[in-house]
Design an enzyme around this catalytic site. Structure first.
Site, mmCIF file in Angstrom:
data_model
loop_
_atom_site.group_PDB
_atom_site.id
_atom_site.type_symbol
_atom_site.label_atom_id
_atom_site.label_comp_id
_atom_site.label_asym_id
_atom_site.label_seq_id
_atom_site.Cartn_x
_atom_site.Cartn_y
_atom_site.Cartn_z
ATOM 1 N N GLY A 230 -1.257 64.420 -2.741
ATOM 2 C CA GLY A 230 -0.357 65.377 -3.411
ATOM 3 C C GLY A 230 0.597 64.618 -4.318
ATOM 4 N N ALA B 152 -0.139 74.313 -5.619
ATOM 5 C CA ALA B 152 0.259 75.722 -5.462
ATOM 6 C C ALA B 152 1.707 75.969 -5.822
ATOM 7 C CB ALA B 152 0.025 76.156 -4.013
ATOM 8 N N PHE C 75 17.532 79.384 -9.847
ATOM 9 C CA PHE C 75 16.933 79.489 -8.526
ATOM 10 C C PHE C 75 18.059 79.683 -7.517
ATOM 11 C CE2 PHE C 75 12.497 77.693 -7.387
ATOM 12 C CZ PHE C 75 11.888 78.493 -8.323
ATOM 13 N N VAL D 12 -7.777 61.220 7.822
ATOM 14 C CA VAL D 12 -7.213 60.169 8.676
ATOM 15 C C VAL D 12 -6.933 60.761 10.061
ATOM 16 C CG1 VAL D 12 -5.303 58.543 8.947
ATOM 17 C CG2 VAL D 12 -6.289 58.957 6.691
ATOM 18 N N GLN E 185 11.633 76.571 7.111
ATOM 19 C CA GLN E 185 12.050 77.533 6.087
ATOM 20 C C GLN E 185 11.117 78.747 6.050
ATOM 21 O OE1 GLN E 185 12.101 76.605 1.576
ATOM 22 N NE2 GLN E 185 14.223 76.874 2.228
ATOM 23 N N HIS F 25 10.295 81.743 3.593
ATOM 24 C CA HIS F 25 10.515 82.183 2.211
ATOM 25 C C HIS F 25 10.682 83.692 2.227
ATOM 26 C CE1 HIS F 25 10.068 82.717 -2.075
ATOM 27 N NE2 HIS F 25 10.037 81.407 -2.235
ATOM 28 N N LEU G 224 2.524 83.384 -1.777
ATOM 29 C CA LEU G 224 3.905 83.299 -2.267
ATOM 30 C C LEU G 224 4.121 84.106 -3.547
ATOM 31 C CD1 LEU G 224 6.621 81.724 -1.774
ATOM 32 C CD2 LEU G 224 5.912 80.367 -3.721
ATOM 33 N N GLU H 92 10.060 82.268 -6.057
ATOM 34 C CA GLU H 92 11.479 82.547 -6.263
ATOM 35 C C GLU H 92 11.785 82.715 -7.757
ATOM 36 O OE1 GLU H 92 13.969 80.301 -3.647
ATOM 37 O OE2 GLU H 92 15.501 80.077 -5.174
ATOM 38 N N ARG I 75 17.498 80.625 0.434
ATOM 39 C CA ARG I 75 16.371 81.312 1.076
ATOM 40 C C ARG I 75 16.657 81.752 2.508
ATOM 41 N NH1 ARG I 75 11.587 77.445 -1.306
ATOM 42 N NH2 ARG I 75 11.714 78.352 -3.383
ATOM 43 N N HIS J 113 7.379 78.850 5.160
ATOM 44 C CA HIS J 113 7.122 78.272 3.838
ATOM 45 C C HIS J 113 7.228 76.753 3.784
ATOM 46 C CE1 HIS J 113 6.887 78.192 -0.502
ATOM 47 N NE2 HIS J 113 8.055 77.590 -0.601
ATOM 48 N N ARG K 4 16.371 74.012 2.616
ATOM 49 C CA ARG K 4 16.061 73.433 1.311
ATOM 50 C C ARG K 4 16.289 74.456 0.209
ATOM 51 N NH1 ARG K 4 11.502 73.610 -2.155
ATOM 52 N NH2 ARG K 4 10.274 74.815 -0.672
ATOM 53 N N ASN L 81 13.833 71.946 -5.109
ATOM 54 C CA ASN L 81 14.209 70.595 -4.683
ATOM 55 C C ASN L 81 13.084 69.861 -3.979
ATOM 56 O OD1 ASN L 81 16.756 70.222 -5.701
ATOM 57 N ND2 ASN L 81 17.846 70.656 -3.795
HETATM 58 C C1 LIG Z 1 3.027 78.422 -2.360
HETATM 59 C C2 LIG Z 1 4.054 77.355 -2.504
HETATM 60 C C3 LIG Z 1 4.820 77.267 -3.648
HETATM 61 C C4 LIG Z 1 5.777 76.269 -3.790
HETATM 62 N N1 LIG Z 1 6.539 76.219 -4.933
HETATM 63 C C5 LIG Z 1 7.470 75.235 -5.056
HETATM 64 C C6 LIG Z 1 8.278 75.159 -6.225
HETATM 65 O O1 LIG Z 1 8.131 75.942 -7.159
HETATM 66 N N2 LIG Z 1 9.188 74.164 -6.294
HETATM 67 C C7 LIG Z 1 9.379 73.243 -5.303
HETATM 68 O O2 LIG Z 1 10.221 72.362 -5.428
HETATM 69 N N3 LIG Z 1 8.598 73.290 -4.190
HETATM 70 C C8 LIG Z 1 7.655 74.257 -4.054
HETATM 71 N N4 LIG Z 1 6.892 74.314 -2.916
HETATM 72 C C9 LIG Z 1 6.946 73.192 -1.968
HETATM 73 C C10 LIG Z 1 6.144 72.012 -2.526
HETATM 74 O O3 LIG Z 1 5.060 72.476 -3.263
HETATM 75 C C11 LIG Z 1 5.605 71.103 -1.431
HETATM 76 O O4 LIG Z 1 6.610 70.813 -0.505
HETATM 77 C C12 LIG Z 1 5.104 69.792 -2.023
HETATM 78 O O5 LIG Z 1 4.177 70.047 -3.059
HETATM 79 C C13 LIG Z 1 4.493 68.902 -0.972
HETATM 80 O O6 LIG Z 1 3.918 67.795 -1.615
HETATM 81 P P1 LIG Z 1 3.386 66.549 -0.793
HETATM 82 O O7 LIG Z 1 2.917 65.553 -1.787
HETATM 83 O O8 LIG Z 1 4.403 66.145 0.196
HETATM 84 O O9 LIG Z 1 2.169 67.119 0.047
HETATM 85 P P2 LIG Z 1 0.877 67.976 -0.377
HETATM 86 O O10 LIG Z 1 0.847 68.341 -1.812
HETATM 87 O O11 LIG Z 1 0.789 69.054 0.635
HETATM 88 O O12 LIG Z 1 -0.286 66.944 -0.170
HETATM 89 C C14 LIG Z 1 -0.681 66.514 1.113
HETATM 90 C C15 LIG Z 1 -1.889 65.625 0.956
HETATM 91 O O13 LIG Z 1 -2.176 65.012 2.191
HETATM 92 C C16 LIG Z 1 -3.560 65.123 2.470
HETATM 93 N N5 LIG Z 1 -3.702 65.045 3.920
HETATM 94 C C17 LIG Z 1 -3.055 65.752 4.870
HETATM 95 N N6 LIG Z 1 -3.428 65.346 6.101
HETATM 96 C C18 LIG Z 1 -4.330 64.352 5.913
HETATM 97 C C19 LIG Z 1 -5.083 63.519 6.770
HETATM 98 N N7 LIG Z 1 -4.965 63.609 8.105
HETATM 99 N N8 LIG Z 1 -5.947 62.631 6.224
HETATM 100 C C20 LIG Z 1 -6.067 62.525 4.877
HETATM 101 N N9 LIG Z 1 -5.366 63.270 4.019
HETATM 102 C C21 LIG Z 1 -4.520 64.160 4.528
HETATM 103 C C22 LIG Z 1 -3.970 66.432 1.827
HETATM 104 O O14 LIG Z 1 -5.332 66.464 1.557
HETATM 105 C C23 LIG Z 1 -3.141 66.364 0.542
HETATM 106 O O15 LIG Z 1 -3.808 65.559 -0.410
HETATM 107 C C24 LIG Z 1 5.960 75.334 -2.760
HETATM 108 C C25 LIG Z 1 5.203 75.418 -1.599
HETATM 109 C C26 LIG Z 1 4.291 76.448 -1.453
HETATM 110 C C27 LIG Z 1 3.588 76.570 -0.156
#
Ligand SMILES: Cc1cc2nc3c(=O)[nH]c(=O)nc-3n(C[C@H](O)[C@H](O)[C@H](O)COP(=O)(O)OP(=O)(O)OC[C@H]3O[C@@H](n4cnc5c(N)ncnc54)[C@H](O)[C@@H]3O)c2cc1C
Length: 575
Positions: A12, A45, A119, A159, A232, A234, A244, A247, A278, A348, A383, A387
């Site tokens: 991500g 997403a 927001f 993993v 959280q 939402h 979702l 917001e 929220r 959320h 949160r 952010n």
């Molecule tokens: C619908 C939705 C809308 C949102 N909109 C906003 C917004 O507008 N603004 C904002 O600030 N935040 C928003 N958020 C929150 C934000 O999107 C997330 O908190 C953030 O994108 C998380 O990013 P990340 O890189 O931590 O993890 P993620 O993007 O969730 O990535 C996790 C990664 O880890 C990998 N993974 C997980 N477990 C394992 C494993 N055991 N082995 C190998 N790989 C694994 C997955 O495949 C993925 O690649 C939103 C959340 C949702 C649910």
């Protein structure tokens, strides 16, 4: 045995940004290991936007990192560590501009500057966005940067274990999902960026991957989870599916309306209205439903209120909220240009996570975490929208750079034989766990346990909590853990054995759920998203502190650590 300098788990935004930073700081042997291809990580997403004091919008010209910091700290109900928040908000403008220069297609003002929308918890436009597809725009931009640097990726690798020995990280054990083989990977430093744990809850906006496996693996390896009781909800999940409704919809001027046609937020947050934080909006909606002013209160799928966008007009909805409209058309069979949207609070975001400092370092040498799976902590008890994307990029970048320095400066010990021995032992432990799942008597269906867990968490560790229901939830979870011993993998094929993955990760979900419930039971106060009906006030004298949960065979052992307060003393939180 595979061996790399730096292993990043998760593709991500946090994981990719960490990989890019480690690479740019001089470590070329950095790999990303990810369960799905990175552009399918949950970050895709994210909809509404990313916060930063750019000061580009009318009404927000005098924005500053100090104002962003104050809003974040107040939004967190004063539980965030203020030194960490300061780092995040100071880095906000540079990282947003960096994403812009890397090609992220942000929405624009007529003068060409990046557009910003209001927001919750800020009250004026601070959130930069790309229509309502901001995560999509950001992660594709980030992925291209990773590809440009030819960063190696092991995709469709799950993993299963973090390998730690003598207080140092040694590597990981992954399952190559396509071939069904266990793959140990030795590493000098490992970062988890594995996302949140939303799927432990029924009614969640999260995707199926957010089961908290990274948190569970760190917890199992002896690293504490911090502030997990803060979940959280939402305010606006689409009724029936909980997809979702960003917001951004309220940021663009959408109203929340009850069954009497009232904009009921006037009762709960007269100044901020729909743009209160929220936790407050979610509780307000649930109160309207509980007190009979919602729709469908006792019907299947639960109660809802209306999110009304009609007064915004077709042009604005099409330009600023095209995804909201598409989702409504495809999943609810209604057009928000003409009809109000039925919405209900949905799980959320996981405010807590793996305990790390501002550099992403845990207490295990060489093990780091960033993004939603980590708790730095910048979100405290609640949160603010916008952010989290910021958190992923800022702390992913800082952690990646720090890991690179750690490795270049010699890092942890480089005893290959000891690493390999630890990894071989870990492989044997994973094999034993898989065999136990295969050989169990098999009277239990893992899917049923997962569903019972999710309902327990939503009903008993939800928006409103109290002593009795939390204690009951812990008893339920322990019973589910007993039932889990009797789960059998029904599909034993090697290729893409999703049954194996789901049953394996269910063990970790149960552990993480127990931590959430135990932390919530012990916190006898109300703060941010954690609302206790039996302790309705915030109690700074006793609970202005972080919860740390350590794993023991009897369940989580809780400790507490102080909150770092630098600029802003706790005050009453009014909006
Ligand atoms: C619908 C939705 C809308 C949102 N909109 C906003 C917004 O507008 N603004 C904002 O600030 N935040 C928003 N958020 C929150 C934000 O999107 C997330 O908190 C953030 O994108 C998380 O990013 P990340 O890189 O931590 O993890 P993620 O993007 O969730 O990535 C996790 C990664 O880890 C990998 N993974 C997980 N477990 C394992 C494993 N055991 N082995 C190998 N790989 C694994 C997955 O495949 C993925 O690649 C939103 C959340 C949702 C649910």
């Amino acid at each position: 045995m595979l061996s790399h300098d730096i292993v990043i788990v998760g593709g991500g935004l946090a994981g990719l940004r960490a990989a890019i930073a480690a690479h740019d700081a001089g470590i070329r042997d950095v790999v990303v290991v990810s369960q799905v291809t990175p552009v399918r990580a949950h970050s895709v997403a994210a909809a509404g936007g990313i916060n930063g004091a750019l000061g580009n919008a009318e009404g927000g010209r005098d924005d500053s990192w100090e104002r962003h910091m104050y809003d974040t700290v107040k939004g967190s109900d004063f539980l965030a560590d203020q030194d960490a928040v300061e780092v995040m908000v100071k880095e906000a403008v540079p990282v947003i501009l960096e994403m812009e220069h890397w090609g992220c297609p942000f929405s624009r003002n007529p003068d060409g500057t990046i557009a910003q929308r209001p927001f919750g918890g800020a009250g004026f436009p601070r959130t930069a966005y790309a229509a309502d597809k901001t995560g999509h725009a950001l992660i594709h931009t980030m992925f291209q940067q990773a590809i440009k640097r030819q960063i190696k990726m092991y995709q469709e690798f799950m993993v299963l274990r973090l390998v730690v020995a003598e207080g140092e990280v040694r590597g990981i054990v992954a399952l190559d999902i396509l071939r069904g083989e266990l793959v140990p990977i030795r590493a000098r430093a490992v970062l988890f960026a594995t996302g949140g744990a939303g799927k432990i809850y029924a009614r969640s906006t999260n995707n199926l991957l957010n089961t908290g496996t990274g948190m569970a693996m760190a917890y199992e390896a002896g690293i504490p989870l911090k502030d997990m009781e803060f979940i959280q909800f939402h305010p606006t999940g689409l009724w029936g599916t909980n997809i979702l409704m960003t917001e951004g919809a309220r940021g663009e001027g959408g109203y929340l309306v009850n069954n009497q046609g009232e904009r009921f937020m006037a009762r709960y947050a007269p100044k901020a209205m729909e743009l209160a934080p929220r936790d407050i909006v979610a509780r307000s909606i649930q109160t309207e439903i509980n007190e009979g002013r919602g729709f469908n209160a006792d019907g299947p799928g639960g109660g809802y209120v209306h999110l009304d966008l009609r007064h915004l007009g077709r042009a604005k909805i099409m330009e600023r909220l095209p995804e909201v409209r598409e989702i409504c058309l495809n999943f609810a069979g209604l057009d928000p240009v003409e009809q109000p949207i039925p919405v209900q609070p949905s799980q959320h975001y996981t405010m807590g996570g793996i305990d790390v400092n501002v550099n992403g370092e845990s207490r295990v040498r060489g093990f780091y975490a960033a993004g939603e799976c980590a708790c730095v902590s910048v979100h405290g008890a609640n949160r603010l929208g916008g952010n989290s994307l910021l958190d992923t990029i800022v702390f992913g970048k800082i952690a990646g750079k720090h890991m690179s320095e750690f490795v270049q400066s010699g890092g942890r010990s480089r005893d290959a034989a000891a690493d390999e021995a630890a990894l071989r032992e870990a492989v044997r432990a994973v094999e034993a766990r898989i065999r136990a799942l295969e050989d169990a008597p098999g009277t239990e269906n893992g899917g049923d346990i997962r569903q019972d867990l999710r309902e327990t968490m939503f009903q008993k560790v939800g928006i409103f909590r109290d002593e009795a229901t939390l204690a009951e939830a812990i008893r339920d979870i322990r019973r589910l853990k007993e039932r889990y011993r009797n789960v059998k993998i029904r599909h034993t094929g090697k290729v893409f054995n999703l049954d194996l993955i789901q049953q394996y990760e269910l063990g970790g979900m149960l552990e993480v759920a127990e931590v959430i419930a135990a932390g919530a039971l012990a916190r006898r106060e109300s703060r941010g998203s954690h609302y206790r009906l039996d302790y309705r006030e915030r109690d700074d004298a006793n609970f202005l502190k972080h919860t740390l949960a350590f794993r023991t065979p009897e369940g989580p052992r809780l400790e507490y650590s102080p909150v770092t307060i630098t600029r802003f003393q706790p005050e009453a939180r009014r909006y």
